[in-house]
Design a protein around this motif. Structure first.
Motif, PDB file in Angstrom:
ATOM      1  N   LEU A 304       0.863  -1.175   0.000  1.00 38.33           N
ATOM      2  CA  LEU A 304       0.000   0.000   0.000  1.00 38.33           C
ATOM      3  C   LEU A 304       0.901   1.227   0.000  1.00 38.33           C
ATOM      4  O   LEU A 304       1.990   1.209   0.580  1.00 38.33           O
ATOM      5  CB  LEU A 304      -0.908   0.019   1.230  1.00 38.33           C
ATOM      6  CG  LEU A 304      -1.859  -1.172   1.385  1.00 38.33           C
ATOM      7  CD1 LEU A 304      -2.626  -1.054   2.702  1.00 38.33           C
ATOM      8  CD2 LEU A 304      -2.820  -1.253   0.219  1.00 38.33           C
ATOM      9  N   SER A 305       0.435   2.283  -0.631  1.00 38.52           N
ATOM     10  CA  SER A 305       1.238   3.497  -0.713  1.00 38.52           C
ATOM     11  C   SER A 305       0.349   4.723  -0.605  1.00 38.52           C
ATOM     12  O   SER A 305      -0.879   4.619  -0.566  1.00 38.52           O
ATOM     13  CB  SER A 305       2.010   3.531  -2.036  1.00 38.52           C
ATOM     14  OG  SER A 305       1.103   3.548  -3.131  1.00 38.52           O
ATOM     15  N   VAL A 306       0.987   5.894  -0.553  1.00 37.25           N
ATOM     16  CA  VAL A 306       0.265   7.161  -0.504  1.00 37.25           C
ATOM     17  C   VAL A 306       0.762   8.032  -1.650  1.00 37.25           C
ATOM     18  O   VAL A 306       1.970   8.186  -1.852  1.00 37.25           O
ATOM     19  CB  VAL A 306       0.492   7.894   0.838  1.00 37.25           C
ATOM     20  CG1 VAL A 306      -0.277   9.218   0.855  1.00 37.25           C
ATOM     21  CG2 VAL A 306       0.062   7.021   1.998  1.00 37.25           C
ATOM     22  N   VAL A 307      -0.184   8.579  -2.406  1.00 35.44           N
ATOM     23  CA  VAL A 307       0.151   9.499  -3.486  1.00 35.44           C
ATOM     24  C   VAL A 307      -0.684  10.762  -3.350  1.00 35.44           C
ATOM     25  O   VAL A 307      -1.736  10.766  -2.695  1.00 35.44           O
ATOM     26  CB  VAL A 307      -0.079   8.871  -4.881  1.00 35.44           C
ATOM     27  CG1 VAL A 307       0.838   7.677  -5.088  1.00 35.44           C
ATOM     28  CG2 VAL A 307      -1.535   8.461  -5.077  1.00 35.44           C
ATOM     29  N   ALA A 308      -0.201  11.832  -3.958  1.00 40.37           N
ATOM     30  CA  ALA A 308      -0.900  13.114  -3.985  1.00 40.37           C
ATOM     31  C   ALA A 308      -1.051  13.548  -5.443  1.00 40.37           C
ATOM     32  O   ALA A 308      -0.395  12.995  -6.326  1.00 40.37           O
ATOM     33  CB  ALA A 308      -0.115  14.159  -3.191  1.00 40.37           C
ATOM     34  N   PRO A 309      -1.913  14.525  -5.708  1.00 40.69           N
ATOM     35  CA  PRO A 309      -2.020  15.006  -7.087  1.00 40.69           C
ATOM     36  C   PRO A 309      -0.671  15.525  -7.598  1.00 40.69           C
ATOM     37  O   PRO A 309       0.108  16.104  -6.844  1.00 40.69           O
ATOM     38  CB  PRO A 309      -3.042  16.149  -6.986  1.00 40.69           C
ATOM     39  CG  PRO A 309      -3.835  15.842  -5.764  1.00 40.69           C
ATOM     40  CD  PRO A 309      -2.874  15.203  -4.813  1.00 40.69           C
ATOM     41  N   ALA A 310      -0.405  15.287  -8.868  1.00 43.07           N
ATOM     42  CA  ALA A 310       0.809  15.829  -9.473  1.00 43.07           C
ATOM     43  C   ALA A 310       0.799  17.357  -9.336  1.00 43.07           C
ATOM     44  O   ALA A 310      -0.255  17.977  -9.190  1.00 43.07           O
ATOM     45  CB  ALA A 310       0.876  15.434 -10.941  1.00 43.07           C
ATOM     46  N   LYS A 311       1.970  17.942  -9.355  1.00 43.02           N
ATOM     47  CA  LYS A 311       2.174  19.388  -9.212  1.00 43.02           C
ATOM     48  C   LYS A 311       1.938  19.876  -7.792  1.00 43.02           C
ATOM     49  O   LYS A 311       1.914  21.092  -7.554  1.00 43.02           O
ATOM     50  CB  LYS A 311       1.307  20.177 -10.206  1.00 43.02           C
ATOM     51  CG  LYS A 311       1.635  19.871 -11.663  1.00 43.02           C
ATOM     52  CD  LYS A 311       0.803  20.717 -12.610  1.00 43.02           C
ATOM     53  CE  LYS A 311       1.138  20.376 -14.065  1.00 43.02           C
ATOM     54  NZ  LYS A 311       0.332  21.176 -15.019  1.00 43.02           N
ATOM     55  N   THR A 312       1.752  18.962  -6.839  1.00 48.11           N
ATOM     56  CA  THR A 312       1.752  19.379  -5.435  1.00 48.11           C
ATOM     57  C   THR A 312       3.148  19.917  -5.121  1.00 48.11           C
ATOM     58  O   THR A 312       4.140  19.296  -5.497  1.00 48.11           O
ATOM     59  CB  THR A 312       1.424  18.188  -4.508  1.00 48.11           C
ATOM     60  OG1 THR A 312       0.121  17.699  -4.829  1.00 48.11           O
ATOM     61  CG2 THR A 312       1.458  18.601  -3.046  1.00 48.11           C
ATOM     62  N   PRO A 313       3.264  21.061  -4.452  1.00 52.31           N
ATOM     63  CA  PRO A 313       4.585  21.649  -4.198  1.00 52.31           C
ATOM     64  C   PRO A 313       5.537  20.660  -3.522  1.00 52.31           C
ATOM     65  O   PRO A 313       5.125  19.917  -2.624  1.00 52.31           O
ATOM     66  CB  PRO A 313       4.268  22.827  -3.276  1.00 52.31           C
ATOM     67  CG  PRO A 313       2.860  23.200  -3.621  1.00 52.31           C
ATOM     68  CD  PRO A 313       2.168  21.910  -3.947  1.00 52.31           C
ATOM     69  N   PRO A 314       6.794  20.617  -3.955  1.00 50.45           N
ATOM     70  CA  PRO A 314       7.760  19.659  -3.382  1.00 50.45           C
ATOM     71  C   PRO A 314       7.891  19.760  -1.872  1.00 50.45           C
ATOM     72  O   PRO A 314       8.039  18.741  -1.187  1.00 50.45           O
ATOM     73  CB  PRO A 314       9.075  20.034  -4.074  1.00 50.45           C
ATOM     74  CG  PRO A 314       8.669  20.690  -5.348  1.00 50.45           C
ATOM     75  CD  PRO A 314       7.390  21.412  -5.047  1.00 50.45           C
ATOM     76  N   GLU A 315       7.819  20.989  -1.332  1.00 53.19           N
ATOM     77  CA  GLU A 315       7.963  21.132   0.117  1.00 53.19           C
ATOM     78  C   GLU A 315       6.766  20.515   0.851  1.00 53.19           C
ATOM     79  O   GLU A 315       6.901  20.021   1.981  1.00 53.19           O
ATOM     80  CB  GLU A 315       8.138  22.598   0.512  1.00 53.19           C
ATOM     81  CG  GLU A 315       6.962  23.520   0.182  1.00 53.19           C
ATOM     82  CD  GLU A 315       7.069  24.143  -1.196  1.00 53.19           C
ATOM     83  OE1 GLU A 315       6.361  25.153  -1.432  1.00 53.19           O
ATOM     84  OE2 GLU A 315       7.842  23.631  -2.019  1.00 53.19           O
ATOM     85  N   VAL A 316       5.595  20.525   0.224  1.00 54.17           N
ATOM     86  CA  VAL A 316       4.412  19.907   0.823  1.00 54.17           C
ATOM     87  C   VAL A 316       4.530  18.379   0.760  1.00 54.17           C
ATOM     88  O   VAL A 316       4.197  17.683   1.727  1.00 54.17           O
ATOM     89  CB  VAL A 316       3.125  20.397   0.119  1.00 54.17           C
ATOM     90  CG1 VAL A 316       1.905  19.632   0.632  1.00 54.17           C
ATOM     91  CG2 VAL A 316       2.941  21.892   0.339  1.00 54.17           C
TER      92      VAL A 316
END
Length: 375
Positions: A304-316
């Motif tokens: 299992l993994s966690v992903v976020a929408p692309a273009k989410t700021p790198p620091e976030v």
């Protein structure tokens, strides 16, 4: 009689021009005005230049300070409101339980609510599409399994999202080990004997899984290729139904996962002959791995993994990843995950991306070669 003035006299209509005054509003050219000001007030011109230089230096200092401290302040301010953790399976399932356990720890660390939002349907593609199209600010993340971010690219002719293009990796959550299991009354103690009988009489050994196109099914197809087996696949709508039929003796063999089967294994209702892990599991002493026995050469993905929408700021992304790793390193979280049969996998975003890239080069191709589809 008046004395004549010395030198030539100016005509009466020609008045003497007064010395120019800085700030004079008479309609003279800008250059002429500046030259006259400098000529009559050199000390003011020097002061003016020094003030201009000071203003420029101050402006540059402000820009540099913003450039240096801007991202740090942005990172420190995240999160400032609740985070939505989307799960593509119903409440109470394995992924949901893991997300709620880890999410509870993460919200303690971040002092912000982390709300699990279940969006089941269409093999998790509904949830994945929702997150892919969400605002890339870190406040919407997805619990993803290999089917969501990998297998789906081969299982569907057309997806509403592109996993590689639309998602940014945050980190791995946990690995759920896959098992080759039989009914305790089957008489098998050694997986090599089972494999030999499967080769001799494949029609006697249909294999149950939790459904078409999932990690269990992919693991079965991989085993068939590696061990040169020709076995019938019996897909169920979920692991619970498959477990029930194997424990009842309806189907002789199944590909199970430790999370859903651990209670039945401990209760003596299911016998595990081998794992798909690279090494034997501490939870199953004496049970070998298929890799260890040279029956397979690699481990099918079941994490299992966690992903976020692309273009989410790198620091976030870095903030989410560090909080995820911290939560997975918590002793209580680790103990509870292992009790569930899951192996914690605290990893960085870069480490997850590396694993994801390696697996994308292998497993979708296997699915296509078998003609497996969900269309």
């Amino acid at each position: 009689m008046s004395m004549p003035a010395h030198g030539p006299q100016a005509p009466p209509h020609a008045a003497r021009s007064p010395a120019p005054i800085c700030g004079d509003i008479r309609p003279i050219s800008s250059i002429e005005h500046v030259d006259r000001c400098r000529a009559h007030h050199p000390e003011q011109s020097g002061t003016h230049r020094r003030r201009q230089r000071m203003r420029k230096l101050l402006a540059v200092s402000i820009v540099l300070a913003c450039a240096v401290h801007g991202p740090a302040r942005s990172q420190e301010s995240f999160p400032s409101r609740p985070i939505k953790w989307v799960v593509g399976t119903p409440a109470g399932g394995g992924t949901d339980i893991v997300a709620r356990l880890v999410g509870t720890q993460m919200q303690k660390q971040m002092a912000q609510p982390l709300v699990v939002d279940n969006k089941p349907g269409a093999g998790t593609t509904i949830a994945a599409d929702y997150v892919a199209k969400s605002t890339p600010d870190g406040y919407t993340i997805l619990a993803a399994d290999p089917g969501t971010i990998m297998f789906s690219t081969a299982l569907y002719a057309k997806l509403p999202y592109d996993p590689v293009r639309d998602f940014a990796p945050v980190g791995l959550l946990a690995r759920v080990p896959l098992l080759l299991a039989v009914h305790p009354g089957s008489g098998y103690e050694d997986v090599r004997q089972l494999v030999a009988d499967m080769r001799a009489t494949p029609e006697k050994f249909p294999v149950a899984t939790s459904g078409i196109g999932g990690p269990h099914h992919v693991a079965l197809e991989f085993l068939k290729d590696q061990a040169q087996l020709k076995l019938a696949h019996v897909p169920y709508k979920g692991g619970a139904a498959a477990l029930q039929d194997v424990m009842a003796g309806v189907v002789p063999v199944m590909i199970a996962d430790l999370t859903s089967a651990i209670g039945h294994i401990k209760g003596g209702k299911l016998k595990v002959l081998a794992t798909f892990n690279a090494q034997p599991l501490t939870d199953l002493p004496g049970v070998p791995s298929l890799v260890q026995l040279n029956l397979t050469t690699r481990v099918p993905p079941s994490y299992l993994s966690v992903v976020a929408p692309a273009k989410t700021p790198p620091e976030v992304i870095d903030k989410l990843s560090s909080e995820l790793q911290l939560a997975l390193s918590d002793r209580d979280v680790q103990a509870r995950l292992r009790d569930m049969g899951a192996e914690p996998l605290p990893t960085t975003s870069a480490q997850m991306k590396q694993q994801w890239t390696q697996d994308m080069a292998i497993w979708p191709a296997l699915i296509r070669s078998k003609g497996i589809t969900l269309d």
